[in-house]
Design an enzyme around this catalytic site. Structure first.
Site, PDB file in Angstrom:
ATOM      1  N   ARG A 196      -8.616  35.578   2.007  1.00 55.24           N
ATOM      2  CA  ARG A 196      -7.659  34.941   2.728  1.00 55.24           C
ATOM      3  C   ARG A 196      -6.466  35.596   3.266  1.00 55.24           C
ATOM      4  NH1 ARG A 196      -2.948  30.948   1.403  1.00 55.24           N
ATOM      5  NH2 ARG A 196      -2.246  30.148   3.726  1.00 55.24           N
ATOM      6  N   HIS A 229       1.189  32.502   9.165  1.00 59.08           N
ATOM      7  CA  HIS A 229       1.994  32.631   7.998  1.00 59.08           C
ATOM      8  C   HIS A 229       3.410  33.046   8.143  1.00 59.08           C
ATOM      9  CE1 HIS A 229       0.928  32.574   3.569  1.00 59.08           C
ATOM     10  NE2 HIS A 229       2.365  32.705   3.457  1.00 59.08           N
ATOM     11  N   GLU A 276      -3.946  28.454  -2.526  1.00 54.85           N
ATOM     12  CA  GLU A 276      -2.879  29.336  -3.390  1.00 54.85           C
ATOM     13  C   GLU A 276      -2.807  28.756  -4.543  1.00 54.85           C
ATOM     14  OE1 GLU A 276       0.803  30.637  -1.578  1.00 54.85           O
ATOM     15  OE2 GLU A 276      -0.235  30.763   0.355  1.00 54.85           O
ATOM     16  N   ASP A 298       9.358  46.450   6.121  1.00 54.80           N
ATOM     17  CA  ASP A 298       9.053  47.477   7.267  1.00 54.80           C
ATOM     18  C   ASP A 298       7.893  48.170   6.903  1.00 54.80           C
ATOM     19  OD1 ASP A 298      11.191  46.588   8.469  1.00 54.80           O
ATOM     20  OD2 ASP A 298      12.154  48.661   8.358  1.00 54.80           O
ATOM     21  N   ASN A 318       0.186  27.765   7.472  1.00 52.35           N
ATOM     22  CA  ASN A 318       0.418  27.957   6.187  1.00 52.35           C
ATOM     23  C   ASN A 318       1.802  27.194   5.680  1.00 52.35           C
ATOM     24  OD1 ASN A 318       0.076  28.926   3.266  1.00 52.35           O
ATOM     25  ND2 ASN A 318       2.132  29.849   3.705  1.00 52.35           N
ATOM     26  N   GLN A 349       3.829  40.067   4.519  1.00 54.28           N
ATOM     27  CA  GLN A 349       4.245  40.583   3.008  1.00 54.28           C
ATOM     28  C   GLN A 349       3.623  41.641   2.628  1.00 54.28           C
ATOM     29  OE1 GLN A 349       3.315  36.134   1.717  1.00 54.28           O
ATOM     30  NE2 GLN A 349       4.580  36.682   0.183  1.00 54.28           N
ATOM     31  N   HIS A 391      16.187  42.433   8.721  1.00 49.47           N
ATOM     32  CA  HIS A 391      16.922  43.644   9.066  1.00 49.47           C
ATOM     33  C   HIS A 391      18.372  43.251   9.317  1.00 49.47           C
ATOM     34  CE1 HIS A 391      13.228  45.346  11.088  1.00 49.47           C
ATOM     35  NE2 HIS A 391      13.209  45.592   9.869  1.00 49.47           N
TER      36      HIS A 391
HETATM   37  C1  PNW Z   1       4.061  29.938  -0.840  1.00 49.63           C
HETATM   38  N1  PNW Z   1       7.367  25.659  -4.059  1.00 49.63           N
HETATM   39  O1  PNW Z   1       5.246  29.616  -0.800  1.00 49.63           O
HETATM   40  C2  PNW Z   1       3.894  31.128   0.397  1.00 49.63           C
HETATM   41  O2  PNW Z   1       2.586  30.755   1.044  1.00 49.63           O
HETATM   42  C3  PNW Z   1       3.557  32.521  -0.051  1.00 49.63           C
HETATM   43  O3  PNW Z   1       3.820  33.478   0.971  1.00 49.63           O
HETATM   44  C4  PNW Z   1       4.334  33.077  -1.194  1.00 49.63           C
HETATM   45  O4  PNW Z   1       4.339  34.481  -1.422  1.00 49.63           O
HETATM   46  C5  PNW Z   1       4.199  32.107  -2.562  1.00 49.63           C
HETATM   47  O5  PNW Z   1       4.283  30.839  -2.322  1.00 49.63           O
HETATM   48  C6  PNW Z   1       4.724  32.594  -3.577  1.00 49.63           C
HETATM   49  O6  PNW Z   1       6.028  32.340  -3.533  1.00 49.63           O
HETATM   50  C7  PNW Z   1       5.790  28.648  -1.795  1.00 49.63           C
HETATM   51  O7  PNW Z   1       8.768  25.862  -4.201  1.00 49.63           O
HETATM   52  C8  PNW Z   1       7.096  28.387  -1.646  1.00 49.63           C
HETATM   53  O8  PNW Z   1       7.001  25.102  -4.815  1.00 49.63           O
HETATM   54  C9  PNW Z   1       7.897  27.844  -2.387  1.00 49.63           C
HETATM   55  C10 PNW Z   1       6.816  26.821  -3.355  1.00 49.63           C
HETATM   56  C11 PNW Z   1       5.620  26.697  -3.223  1.00 49.63           C
HETATM   57  C12 PNW Z   1       5.023  27.954  -2.408  1.00 49.63           C
END
Ligand code: PNW
Length: 486
Positions: free
Chosen positions: A84, A129, A383, A59, A173, A26, A46
């Site tokens: 993190r 991740h 997170e 990219d 993750n 990301q 891509h």
């Molecule tokens: C996380 N949900 O994913 C990821 O770990 C991150 O990489 C991402 O950027 C972040 O959330 C924000 O989207 C999730 O549906 C995706 O509850 C979906 C859910 C929760 C976390």
């Protein structure tokens, strides 16, 4: 708390660590630079720009491969205890296998870690991740059982090279996200089959996690390090007080969270009973000779059980659950197996993500459920965060963080939940997977139009910095007089 009482000042313990998070795909960019191999997310974005909301790829992303010193500087500005971030498997092992180690890749993460340590910021490393080496996907990716061994080889490279500098590790993750959405939905690697490949993925991820933890214990016990895994749990609240809906909500928790937490954290180990029974039964009804959910050997159950020093928890939002119709289609799916209806209350405040509404009380309920289900395990919130529109005066983000921190505070100090550490997602805006750059979670705004991808502090950065430095949720935060440019 009674409603008429003024909100008291809420402080966490003096040692309570606050941090911020990011992930390699990301933020890094430099997708084919200095020997990095292709990942499934490189390939997917891509080949299918039309599937990404804004048709963009990563990219360049926030170009953290070149600008990591800027990232460390803004983390320092916040005054956080830890950062993190994740390591890209194909940057270290371009083909996924350890016959070829990319020295430039190793060097890059040494640079990141050293820059953090120089500023007294503790590195917390996620080993995976979601950016699987494409060459391993060509062998079936997470559906191929051999990947567990390859993952252990990769993890060993990381412990060997960074073990003396990094003492907090996360193997994975959110396996729910990358198995369910990746191998059963529309995330990379794409076009897989739910009710099949998502279960194979989960099975091999659990094996890989357990094997890595045991390898760490055997070969690296001299390191003073902790190894955990990050799981995501949205709160799943019964839609009504009916017994049916309560049972449906618990079933949903077992499918979405128990899938990975029960094998690792429960006394008995293995998959949750309701998952085993439902998938076995549906497989039979659909005419399969064996269950679509694979089985662990007794040795695997023991290996995976208790394979953690702490649990990482990602929490963002809450859903309502009601009883399903009981019907299943001839085409298998995870959702049919779970067999419940999931929705959100339209009165809950919206954000810039369709799936994310602001429901702070769900955080406290989530933490209490984990406490009661698994004997109060040690947790780090790895997170929690929210996307809103671009702009530096992000009062709505401040409100979200404040409300969720109050809920966390209640869970710890009123309910006795064993939480040590909170991580805001994310340090800065970044590439939000299938949503491209359209969703901004950052405490720092990234100006994607500027040639140097300028990072600017939002109001929420000032707020979070106050929390991180004082360990208290300010009760008199001045929303209007902060100079967010300083
Ligand atoms: C996380 N949900 O994913 C990821 O770990 C991150 O990489 C991402 O950027 C972040 O959330 C924000 O989207 C999730 O549906 C995706 O509850 C979906 C859910 C929760 C976390």
């Amino acid at each position: 708390i009674r409603a008429h009482e003024a909100t008291p000042k809420q402080c966490f313990s003096n040692l309570f660590p606050f941090g911020v998070a990011s992930a390699a795909f990301q933020t890094e960019g430099a997708w084919n630079v200095s020997g990095k191999g292709e990942s499934i997310w490189d390939r997917y974005t891509h080949e299918h720009p039309e599937l990404v909301f804004d048709h963009n790829n990563a990219d360049v992303a926030t170009d953290s491969y070149h600008k990591y010193e800027d990232d460390v500087k803004i983390a320092k500005q916040l005054g956080v205890t830890f950062y993190r971030f994740s390591i890209s498997w194909p940057r270290i092992l371009p083909t996924g296998l350890r016959n070829k180690i990319n020295e430039d890749g190793l060097k890059y993460y040494h640079n990141v870690i050293d820059a953090l340590l120089r500023e007294n910021i503790v590195p917390v490393v996620t080993m995976y991740h979601w950016d699987l080496p494409q060459s391993l996907q060509d062998l079936g990716g997470w559906t191929n059982p051999t990947i567990a061994e390859y993952y252990v080889d990769y993890a060993r490279v990381l412990f060997e090279n960074y073990g003396h500098k990094v003492n907090t590790w996360l193997t994975f993750n959110e396996p729910l996200s990358f198995c369910h959405d990746g191998y059963g939905g529309y995330d990379a690697p794409g076009s897989r089959s739910s009710g099949f490949e998502d279960y194979l993925c989960g099975h091999n991820v659990l094996r890989a996690h357990g094997m890595t933890f045991r390898m760490f214990q055997r070969e690296f016990s001299h390191l003073k390090a902790s190894v955990g895994i990050t799981l995501d749990l949205s709160w799943l609240e019964p839609a009504t007080t009916s017994a049916d809906d309560q049972e449906a909500a618990e079933t949903a928790r077992q499918f979405r969270f128990g899938w990975f937490s029960h094998p690792i954290l429960s006394k008995e180990g293995d998959y949750p009973r309701v998952m085993r029974e439902s998938i076995d039964r549906n497989s039979k009804r659909q005419g399969f000779f064996r269950s679509r959910l694979p089985s662990f050997t007794p040795e695997e159950v023991d290996m995976i059980k208790n394979s953690y020093h702490f649990l990482g928890l990602n929490h963002y939002t809450t859903y309502l659950v009601s009883k399903g119709s009981g019907k299943i289609s001839t085409k298998p799916s995870f959702d049919d197996d779970m067999g419940v209806k999931i929705s959100q209350n339209p009165s809950w405040p919206k954000t810039n993500s369709t799936w994310l509404r602001v429901v702070p009380w769900g955080f406290r309920k989530t933490l209490n459920w984990v406490k009661n289900s698994f004997n109060n395990p040690l947790l780090i919130i790895t997170e929690n965060g929210v996307p809103f529109e671009a702009g530096l005066q992000d009062v709505k983000r401040v409100n979200y963080i404040e409300a969720y921190l109050r809920s966390l505070h209640d869970a710890i100090y009123k309910d006795g939940c064993n939480v040590f550490g909170y991580t805001y997602w994310s340090l800065m805006d970044n590439y939000e997977w299938m949503r491209g750059y359209s969703e901004r979670f950052g405490l720092f705004e990234v100006d994607y139009k500027s040639s140097n991808l300028t990072r600017s502090a939002r109001l929420s950065a000032a707020f979070y910095s106050t929390v991180a430095r004082t360990k208290c949720i300010p009760d008199n935060f001045n929303y209007y007089n902060y100079d967010v440019t300083k």
